[in-house]
Write an enzyme that holds these catalytic residues in place. Structure first.
Site, PDB file in Angstrom:
ATOM      1  N   LYS A  23      40.892  -1.396  22.919  1.00 28.74           N
ATOM      2  CA  LYS A  23      40.804   0.024  23.243  1.00 28.74           C
ATOM      3  C   LYS A  23      41.208   0.815  22.016  1.00 28.74           C
ATOM      4  O   LYS A  23      42.341   0.720  21.549  1.00 28.74           O
ATOM      5  CB  LYS A  23      41.698   0.363  24.434  1.00 28.74           C
ATOM      6  CG  LYS A  23      41.632   1.840  24.790  1.00 28.74           C
ATOM      7  CD  LYS A  23      42.355   2.162  26.068  1.00 28.74           C
ATOM      8  CE  LYS A  23      42.314   3.651  26.351  1.00 28.74           C
ATOM      9  NZ  LYS A  23      43.051   4.010  27.553  1.00 28.74           N
TER      10      LYS A  23
ATOM     11  N   LYS B  77      36.285  -0.580  24.540  1.00 32.21           N
ATOM     12  CA  LYS B  77      36.234   0.845  24.855  1.00 32.21           C
ATOM     13  C   LYS B  77      36.638   1.667  23.650  1.00 32.21           C
ATOM     14  O   LYS B  77      37.655   1.340  23.041  1.00 32.21           O
ATOM     15  CB  LYS B  77      37.218   1.096  26.004  1.00 32.21           C
ATOM     16  CG  LYS B  77      37.363   2.534  26.406  1.00 32.21           C
ATOM     17  CD  LYS B  77      38.415   2.653  27.460  1.00 32.21           C
ATOM     18  CE  LYS B  77      38.553   4.107  27.859  1.00 32.21           C
ATOM     19  NZ  LYS B  77      39.555   4.293  28.862  1.00 32.21           N
TER      20      LYS B  77
HETATM   21  C1  PBG Z   1      44.197   5.921  29.916  1.00 36.08           C
HETATM   22  C2  PBG Z   1      42.721   6.067  29.894  1.00 36.08           C
HETATM   23  C3  PBG Z   1      41.959   6.929  29.094  1.00 36.08           C
HETATM   24  C4  PBG Z   1      40.617   6.731  29.450  1.00 36.08           C
HETATM   25  C5  PBG Z   1      40.608   5.775  30.444  1.00 36.08           C
HETATM   26  N1  PBG Z   1      41.914   5.366  30.692  1.00 36.08           N
HETATM   27  C6  PBG Z   1      42.336   7.985  28.163  1.00 36.08           C
HETATM   28  C7  PBG Z   1      43.088   7.752  26.950  1.00 36.08           C
HETATM   29  O1  PBG Z   1      43.360   6.614  26.554  1.00 36.08           O
HETATM   30  O2  PBG Z   1      43.445   8.749  26.351  1.00 36.08           O
HETATM   31  C8  PBG Z   1      39.442   7.434  28.826  1.00 36.08           C
HETATM   32  C9  PBG Z   1      38.183   7.414  29.610  1.00 36.08           C
HETATM   33  C10 PBG Z   1      37.153   8.346  29.102  1.00 36.08           C
HETATM   34  O3  PBG Z   1      37.339   9.034  28.075  1.00 36.08           O
HETATM   35  O4  PBG Z   1      36.106   8.419  29.757  1.00 36.08           O
HETATM   36  N2  PBG Z   1      44.692   5.897  31.231  1.00 36.08           N
END
Ligand code: PBG
Length: 333
Positions: free
Chosen positions: A203, A255
């Site tokens: 991520k 992601k």
């Molecule tokens: C954290 C989380 C995020 C997203 C999913 N889970 C945001 C982040 O890490 O700031 C992002 C999903 C998206 O942008 O569609 N709980």
């Protein structure tokens, strides 16, 4: 393998002559069961609230969330990934609302479970950022840094309340070291061996999360660069992957998706577990915004982004277009 020589008869265009031929030789196809719908449910609202930066996406009421789940199931979507948005005054330093059995996410899991049972895979975001008043994915140490190991204790508790609420899959998304092992232990301790873990393995700290922060009413100031990955790195993802698998991840995820297809391809070729990719809020917003201006063909662009993600190696794709695309695929058959 046959290699095309330079003889004049070699004409790859023969296999592109018409739609029927192209359809037959297509190497990648999208199927509704490839798709997972991320959905937001907000506490204390009586009407869905549109998300400005994600036209077409809303923060659901408990009631409209149930309807969205039914609609997804009817379209043949594989699963739903739930995000809870608590009332502002319920946010605190520890993200207590995230472990309250009556917290919005736990309540929503029960609602959706009651509505669709086992016909849709119900997944939940396992992270503190929606519930903390500082907006970080973990709890803070006295010096303001995100405290990895104290956060793991919170995640263990979150996993248990989400499992108790009936979730099929938890999705730890906070990028804390050791989170998968701790969550697996926590689930097994309470007899939830059947609840699986979709690990947010790679991520990245991405500018494309912007619209999501609005979607969950994030309180974050600053960034997540001390826990999410640096966009410059790919080998680091393979290290995260090895650790997650060792700790018991059942499925792994990359992601964002679009800007990280190389990472996705590398991950997909190195594992024997299902691989997911999350087409995030900013990826959604860019296509919608350009389409709204008439600069691109919306449907064709959506299909191309998803096909690209699948071609790169994802067998599961989280996308805000899941239901719409699945409905279209059904109609096309
Ligand atoms: C954290 C989380 C995020 C997203 C999913 N889970 C945001 C982040 O890490 O700031 C992002 C999903 C998206 O942008 O569609 N709980």
């Amino acid at each position: 393998m046959t290699v095309y020589g330079s003889f004049p008869g070699a004409r790859p265009r023969r296999l592109r002559v018409n739609p029927a031929m192209r359809r037959m030789v297509a190497e990648t196809r999208l199927h509704p069961a490839d798709l997972i719908l991320p959905a937001f449910v907000r506490e204390g609202i009586s009407e869905p609230v549109p998300i400005q930066a994600m036209p077409g996406v809303v923060q659901h009421t408990r009631d409209t969330l149930r309807k969205a789940a039914v609609e997804a199931r009817e379209a043949g979507v594989a699963g739903i990934m739930l995000f809870g948005v608590p009332e502002d005054e319920k946010k605190d330093g520890l993200g207590t609302a995230g472990t309250d059995p009556d917290g919005i996410l736990q309540v929503a899991i029960r609602d959706v479970k009651a509505e669709v049972g086992d016909e849709l895979v119900i997944m939940s975001d396992l992270c503190l950022d929606e519930y903390t008043d500082h907006g970080h994915c973990g709890v803070l140490a006295a010096d303001g840094r995100v405290d990895n190991d104290a956060t793991l204790e919170r995640y263990a508790e979150m996993a248990q309340v989400q499992a108790d609420a009936g979730v099929h899959v938890v999705g730890p998304s906070g990028m804390m070291d050791g989170q998968i092992g701790v969550v697996r232990d926590a689930l097994d301790t309470i007899g939830k061996e059947d609840v699986s873990i979709l690990a947010y393995t790679a991520k990245y700290s991405s500018a494309f999360y912007g619209p999501f922060r609005e979607a969950v009413g994030s309180s974050l100031k600053g960034d997540r660069k001390t826990y999410q990955q640096d966009p410059a790195n790919v080998r680091e993802s393979l290290r995260e992957l090895a650790l997650d698998l060792e700790e018991g991840a059942d499925m792994v995820m990359v992601k964002p998706a679009g800007p990280y297809l190389d990472v996705l391809a590398k991950v997909a070729e190195s594992v024997d577990v299902p691989v997911a990719a999350y087409q995030i809020s900013g990826e959604y917003a860019m296509v919608e915004a350009a389409a709204e201006k008439g600069w691109i063909n919306r449907e064709a662009a959506i299909a191309e982004t998803l096909l690209g993600i699948k071609r790169a190696g994802a067998s599961m794709i989280l996308t805000y277009w899941a239901t719409e695309v699945a409905q279209g695929l059904g109609a096309a058959r």
